[in-house]
Scaffold this motif. Structure first.
Motif, short mmCIF file in Angstrom:
data_model
loop_
_atom_site.label_atom_id
_atom_site.label_comp_id
_atom_site.label_asym_id
_atom_site.label_seq_id
_atom_site.Cartn_x
_atom_site.Cartn_y
_atom_site.Cartn_z
N LEU A 1 1.00 -0.83 0.42
CA LEU A 1 -0.23 0.00 -0.07
C LEU A 1 0.94 1.01 -0.03
CD1 LEU A 1 -3.25 0.92 0.10
CD2 LEU A 1 -2.48 0.68 2.55
N THR A 2 0.94 2.07 -0.78
CA THR A 2 2.25 2.91 -1.40
C THR A 2 1.06 4.13 -1.52
OG1 THR A 2 3.01 1.61 -2.39
CG2 THR A 2 3.77 4.12 -2.70
N ALA A 3 1.50 5.42 -0.72
CA ALA A 3 0.92 6.91 -0.96
C ALA A 3 1.67 7.91 -1.78
CB ALA A 3 -0.11 7.38 0.49
N PHE A 4 0.93 8.64 -2.65
CA PHE A 4 2.28 9.11 -2.92
C PHE A 4 1.42 10.50 -2.89
CE2 PHE A 4 2.37 5.70 -5.36
CZ PHE A 4 4.13 5.25 -5.42
N ASP A 5 2.45 12.11 -3.28
CA ASP A 5 1.79 13.34 -2.89
C ASP A 5 1.63 13.91 -4.86
OD1 ASP A 5 4.10 14.39 -4.25
OD2 ASP A 5 4.84 15.28 -2.52
N PRO A 6 1.27 15.28 -4.92
CA PRO A 6 0.36 15.43 -6.05
C PRO A 6 1.24 15.70 -7.46
CG PRO A 6 -0.62 16.66 -5.28
CD PRO A 6 0.18 15.82 -4.28
N PHE A 7 3.30 15.60 -7.03
CA PHE A 7 3.68 15.52 -7.66
C PHE A 7 4.54 14.50 -8.19
CE2 PHE A 7 3.88 19.23 -5.32
CZ PHE A 7 4.01 20.03 -6.24
N GLY A 8 3.51 13.20 -7.28
CA GLY A 8 4.93 11.47 -7.78
C GLY A 8 5.79 11.14 -7.16
N GLU A 9 6.19 12.36 -5.52
CA GLU A 9 6.73 12.18 -4.89
C GLU A 9 5.81 11.16 -3.81
OE1 GLU A 9 9.74 12.17 -4.22
OE2 GLU A 9 9.84 13.17 -6.17
N GLN A 10 7.04 9.69 -3.50
CA GLN A 10 6.42 8.46 -2.45
C GLN A 10 5.91 9.24 -1.21
OE1 GLN A 10 7.40 4.86 -2.63
NE2 GLN A 10 7.71 4.74 -0.43
N LEU A 11 5.07 8.95 0.34
CA LEU A 11 4.76 9.84 1.08
C LEU A 11 5.06 8.38 2.18
CD1 LEU A 11 2.32 11.90 0.46
CD2 LEU A 11 4.21 12.43 0.87
N ALA A 12 4.72 7.16 1.72
CA ALA A 12 4.82 5.97 2.30
C ALA A 12 4.26 5.05 2.04
CB ALA A 12 3.39 6.12 3.35
N GLN A 13 4.71 4.01 2.30
CA GLN A 13 4.02 2.61 2.14
C GLN A 13 4.73 1.47 3.14
OE1 GLN A 13 7.55 0.37 -0.16
NE2 GLN A 13 6.05 0.30 -1.79
#
Length: 167
Positions: free
Chosen positions: A129-141
């Motif tokens: 499960l992965t989260a990305f900000d609007p610029f495609g940078e990974q926030l968490a996994q």
């Protein structure tokens, strides 16, 4: 040799072209005309090189004598290759859709893209499960069970809980 077996030499040297009435091998594909087990007719199976199972099996036309199958030819073979390739492409798309999910949720005034990638390992399947900000940078996994259901509610809950592992 039966209608469903390749001669040893053809199986060993899959790169050699074969153009026979009931067996064509060319461009990474084998077309084989076989007896239809369900009736008195004929079927054709398309097998991609390196695969154990046919990508496509379908009815085959009877010849003029209404007893034997119509011989394979270059036009029929090319049509069969195109159809079998399309079947494989659709199957791959369906599998990809089952294993990779994506959605966007709002967290405050920021959009967060959340993906779920299922890794169908034979011994230890899991999902990421992965989260990305609007610029495609990974926030968490985080690693989750492969049965994890990615919904808007589950994604929003994960984001709102500072990306702590769900469940």
């Amino acid at each position: 040799m039966t209608d469903t077996q390749l001669p040893e030499s053809d199986a060993d040297s899959a790169s050699e072209a074969v153009h026979e009435d009931r067996l064509w091998h060319d461009n990474g594909w084998t077309a084989r005309v076989i007896k239809n087990e369900d009736d008195d007719g004929w079927a054709v199976e398309m097998i991609k090189d390196g695969e154990a199972e046919p990508a496509l099996v379908g009815p085959w036309t009877m010849g003029r004598d209404k007893k034997n199958p119509k011989p394979l030819d270059v036009s029929a073979f090319n049509t069969l290759v195109k159809t079998a390739s399309e079947v494989l492409r659709r199957h791959e798309q369906q599998l990809h859709a089952q294993l990779h999910k994506r959605l966007v949720v709002e967290s405050g005034d920021v959009s967060v893209e959340v993906t779920l990638d299922i890794i169908p390992d034979e011994h230890d399947p899991y999902a990421l499960l992965t989260a990305f900000d609007p610029f495609g940078e990974q926030l968490a996994q985080v690693k989750v069970a492969p049965s994890f259901k990615l919904t808007r509610a589950s994604a929003a809950s994960w984001v709102d809980n500072d990306f702590r592992r769900p469940g």
